[in-house]
Design a protein around this motif. Structure first.
Motif, PDB file in Angstrom:
ATOM      1  N   GLN B   2       0.390  -0.860   0.148  1.00 24.10           N
ATOM      2  CA  GLN B   2      -0.230  -0.066   0.424  1.00 24.10           C
ATOM      3  C   GLN B   2       1.013   1.126   0.158  1.00 24.10           C
ATOM      4  OE1 GLN B   2      -2.036   1.020   3.774  1.00 24.10           O
ATOM      5  NE2 GLN B   2      -0.967  -0.398   4.874  1.00 24.10           N
ATOM      6  N   LYS B   3      -0.082   2.199  -0.511  1.00 24.86           N
ATOM      7  CA  LYS B   3       1.421   3.527  -0.606  1.00 24.86           C
ATOM      8  C   LYS B   3       0.779   4.329   0.797  1.00 24.86           C
ATOM      9  CE  LYS B   3      -0.001   7.386  -3.545  1.00 24.86           C
ATOM     10  NZ  LYS B   3       0.467   8.697  -4.159  1.00 24.86           N
ATOM     11  N   TYR B   6       1.535  10.475   0.201  1.00 16.45           N
ATOM     12  CA  TYR B   6       0.528  10.951  -0.559  1.00 16.45           C
ATOM     13  C   TYR B   6       0.611  12.870  -0.254  1.00 16.45           C
ATOM     14  CZ  TYR B   6      -2.208   7.311  -0.451  1.00 16.45           C
ATOM     15  OH  TYR B   6      -2.506   5.589  -0.441  1.00 16.45           O
ATOM     16  N   ASN B  30      -2.883  14.462  -5.421  1.00 14.70           N
ATOM     17  CA  ASN B  30      -2.931  12.684  -4.242  1.00 14.70           C
ATOM     18  C   ASN B  30      -3.584  12.986  -3.413  1.00 14.70           C
ATOM     19  OD1 ASN B  30      -2.610  10.843  -7.163  1.00 14.70           O
ATOM     20  ND2 ASN B  30      -0.497  11.751  -7.222  1.00 14.70           N
ATOM     21  N   TYR B 290       1.089   7.597   7.591  1.00 13.16           N
ATOM     22  CA  TYR B 290       0.683   8.149   6.065  1.00 13.16           C
ATOM     23  C   TYR B 290       1.502   9.632   6.297  1.00 13.16           C
ATOM     24  CZ  TYR B 290      -2.647   4.089   5.407  1.00 13.16           C
ATOM     25  OH  TYR B 290      -3.107   3.094   5.852  1.00 13.16           O
TER      26      TYR B 290
END
Lengths: 188, 562
Positions: B2-3, B6, B30, B290
């Motif tokens: 998974q990314k 962002y 994004n 994240y």
């Protein structure tokens, strides 16, 4: 009086913007008293309930309480939804009505004529209204409310005793009342 | 794999978060949107949308034991029922430190889309008067913006979402970019005329709402079924699901992650920025960090501030972006209550067709231009005039049997009511903090509230009842009852403040673009940013502020200033 419906109306208009604390006083307190009281209605009581329900909302040119399975709905509420306190009040109330009918007419509720059932209901209505507090313990308002709600929220009650118009497609603010035979059913 | 990186992260997908997602993705970023709740897919997950009351086992009765056990707070939301419970927070699973002796209702969703699914849809602009109020009477700090700064942004969001209403040219309630108004009922029209005869300082107009009265931007008009809060398959009222999230998805730049509880933001003292967001998966409890260049906190007033208070570092020991010390303070709500109601005799030949999910509105008429009331600020009324039905009519009818039944089968008297919405002063003492000893199932400290209404709100509440009674009398109403009952804070579900905007970094958390004074890449655009409360429903203002903040943030980012 109008409060409960107004609150529902307010809820619909405001969506989530109003808290139910505004209805303080409409809320039932649940009182958990330890009890060995029955947790459901007996077959006899169900029969009594059926007869009384139909006298409250009889079949007319539209279906009645029995057609709408109101007694079954109330039986379910009494056994599953009532607090022990409410259940006890309800069952005792039914027994009181039964005793009254026996003593007054020499007939049990299930053998009573329509006139005798009506007289019994009237007696308990006047007893309830003569009480200082119209509390939840009085059997007549308690029973009548269950029958009315049970009937008007049933499929029969919504579709045959009222006009179901939930997908109106438009809103007309000044609509001739004569265009419709009965009230539109509320949509919650 | 998974990314994890962002351009921007948006925390929350409700009214503010949805707008942030739409605007950021449409500008080419994004974007990762995080929501702690479960996914709700437009149309498919509106599982009760047109359910009939007779399909519910208990019909209109509520499962009281379940509500008392698992939803002791949420059941105070008036649209909370078995038809909507799936959109709301389970208080047992996700508690806060509730104080029974001084209750504050934290009424919250727990789904993607948040409270945009169940909101009241009323959409009003704040006025010039509202943005100047604090500076006029010296409560709170001055707003760093004026009506002129946000006016065009109101137009921008209104044109997109669709707001129906009637132009009235009132300085205290600026008109929106309106779709055609919904119709008044016969008795509402009568009230409007009778009030116009008696008063020169006030009027009755149709409610302004984010519900379509004609096709708009590919969405169908309202079909007038009534209970919007169950979800709307035609997307006719504004929700994130119907309006902003589809726009963001269309760009191909949105990643939406449900079940994602934001624990804290990580601050880097070298760059003076938030570098990452710590997320706990609500299902697996797995933690992930994240990263993003830009952070938009849109988790709702209380939740956003909870995240900041929990994001402590050496530089910010009292919560991120809290060098001022005002984070968590100046918590506000509106006072809402049915000020007066009654019935209006006559007009029985008229009825109404369809369920209009909107009421009437009487804009503020006190303290306009001059101080003419014994309290500060003002209030407005939402209201209604509809024919009653069996639900209230059976209670005040005697008897039983054929006549009783047949009377309940007919429409009842015209019922009218006025619901006062009062402005709440921003006060330091009204605040939220984090519990020192209670944590939730994710180990996050629980929120504690300390909130009291002040004399100003109580005095205003009395005046609302008095004026409402007088207006109902002027409208020809009888059987009037009034109420000055006041709900605990949070009961209006208009909680605001706690990370307010202001000119001075010493006394406010956010600048005039909703950017944290202390942290350049942190923006907060939900209700926590509000410097004062006005008396009108605030959601439209969150939308406008969000769009405006995104415009600024992306320009700054591109310029290299963030």
């Amino acid at each position: 009086m109008l409060r409960r419906e107004f609150l529902k109306k307010a809820a619909m208009l405001l969506g989530g913007t109003i808290s139910a604390s505004v209805i303080a006083g409409c809320m039932h307190e649940s009182i958990d008293t330890p009890t060995v009281f029955p947790t459901k209605l007996s077959s006899l009581q169900k029969l009594q309930l059926t007869l009384l329900s139909e006298r409250i909302i009889p079949r007319t040119n539209t279906p009645g309480a029995i057609d709408a399975k109101v007694p079954e709905f109330i039986d379910m509420l009494v056994s599953k939804w009532h607090t022990p306190q409410e259940r006890q009040s309800f069952i005792e109330g039914l027994n009181d009505m039964s005793t009254f009918c026996d003593e007054k007419f020499g007939n049990s509720l299930i053998d009573a004529s329509d006139a005798q059932l009506d007289a019994t209901l009237s007696e308990f209505e006047s007893r309830a209204s003569s009480q200082k507090n119209m509390d939840n313990d009085a059997i007549f308002p308690m029973l009548r409310e269950l029958v009315v709600v049970g009937f008007f929220t049933s499929k029969v009650g919504v579709t045959q005793s009222q006009v179901q118009n939930h997908m109106a497609g438009q809103f007309i603010g000044d609509y001739p009342a004569n265009n419709v035979e009965r009230a539109f059913a509320p949509f919650y | 794999m998974q990314k994890l990186k962002y351009d921007a992260i948006v925390v929350g997908s409700g009214i503010s978060g949805g707008w942030a997602a739409k605007e950021l993705t449409e500008k080419g970023l994004n974007v990762l949107v995080l929501d702690r709740g479960r996914p709700v897919e437009h149309i498919k997950d509106y599982v009760t949308e047109h359910s009939n009351i007779y399909d519910l086992e208990l019909r209109s009765y509520k499962p009281r034991e379940l509500y008392d056990e698992e939803y002791p707070v949420q059941q105070h939301n008036h649209v909370f029922s078995e038809l909507t419970r799936h959109f709301f927070n389970n208080d047992k699973q996700n508690p806060y430190d509730y104080n029974e002796d001084n209750p504050f209702y934290w009424l919250r969703g727990d789904v993607v889309g948040g409270r945009s699914l169940t909101w009241g849809r009323q959409a009003y602009r704040f006025s010039a008067l509202d943005f100047e109020a604090n500076s006029q009477d010296n409560h709170g700090v001055d707003w760093p913006i004026r009506y002129e700064d946000i006016k065009d942004w109101y137009s921008y969001v209104e044109r997109y979402i669709g707001v129906s209403g009637q132009k009235e040219n009132l300085p205290q309630l600026p008109d929106s970019e309106f779709l055609p108004p919904m119709q008044l009922t016969k008795v509402e029209q009568v009230m409007k005329e009778r009030l116009a005869q008696k008063y020169t300082d006030r009027l009755l107009t149709i409610g302004r709402c984010a519900i379509l009265t004609q096709s708009h931007n590919g969405r169908a008009p309202c079909h007038y079924c009534g209970p919007c809060h169950r979800g709307c398959m035609t997307g006719s009222y504004f929700s994130s699901q119907a309006v902003t999230l589809p726009a963001a998805i269309k760009t191909g730049k949105l990643t939406l992650r449900a079940h994602s509880v934001v624990e804290k933001l990580h601050y880097d003292n070298a760059t003076k920025k938030v570098v990452s967001v710590s997320v706990i998966d609500a299902l697996t409890k797995e933690k992930t960090n994240y990263h993003a260049d830009l952070i938009f906190l849109c988790a709702s007033t209380v939740a956003s501030t909870q995240i900041l208070l929990n994001s402590v570092s050496d530089e910010f020991p009292n919560g991120l972006a809290n060098s001022s010390g005002v984070l968590g303070h100046y918590l506000m709500d509106h006072t809402i209550g049915i000020s007066a109601m009654g019935t209006i005799p006559g007009f029985e030949q008229s009825y109404h067709f369809g369920n209009r999910p909107n009421g009437t509105y009487i804009p503020r008429f006190k303290n306009l231009g001059k101080q003419d009331a014994p309290f500060l600020r003002g209030y407005g009324y939402q209201g209604w005039g509809f024919r009653t039905d069996w639900r209230s009519n059976h209670e005040n009818k005697e008897g039983f049997g054929k006549d009783f039944k047949q009377s309940l089968e007919q429409p009842g008297a015209w019922g009218v009511g006025l619901i006062g919405f009062g402005e709440c002063l921003p006060r330091y003492d009204n605040h939220m903090t984090l519990s020192k000893d209670k944590v939730d199932r994710f180990g996050i400290p629980q929120v504690v509230f300390n909130f009291h209404w002040s004399k100003n709100e109580l005095d205003m509440r009395d005046d609302m009842a008095k004026e409402a009674k007088e207006m109902l009398e002027a409208s020809g109403a009888i059987n009037i009852t009034t109420s000055t009952h006041i709900h605990p804070g949070g009961g209006a579900i208009h909680e605001m403040g706690t990370a307010r905007m202001g000119k001075d970094p010493k006394t406010s958390v956010l600048n005039k673009y909703n950017q944290a004074h202390d942290v350049a890449n942190l923006f907060i655009t939900d209700g926590s940013c509000m410097t004062s409360a006005s008396c009108v429903n605030p959601s439209l203002t969150y939308m406008a502020l969000t769009a405006r903040a995104v415009d600024y943030a992306v320009k700054q980012l591109r310029r290299g200033d963030i």
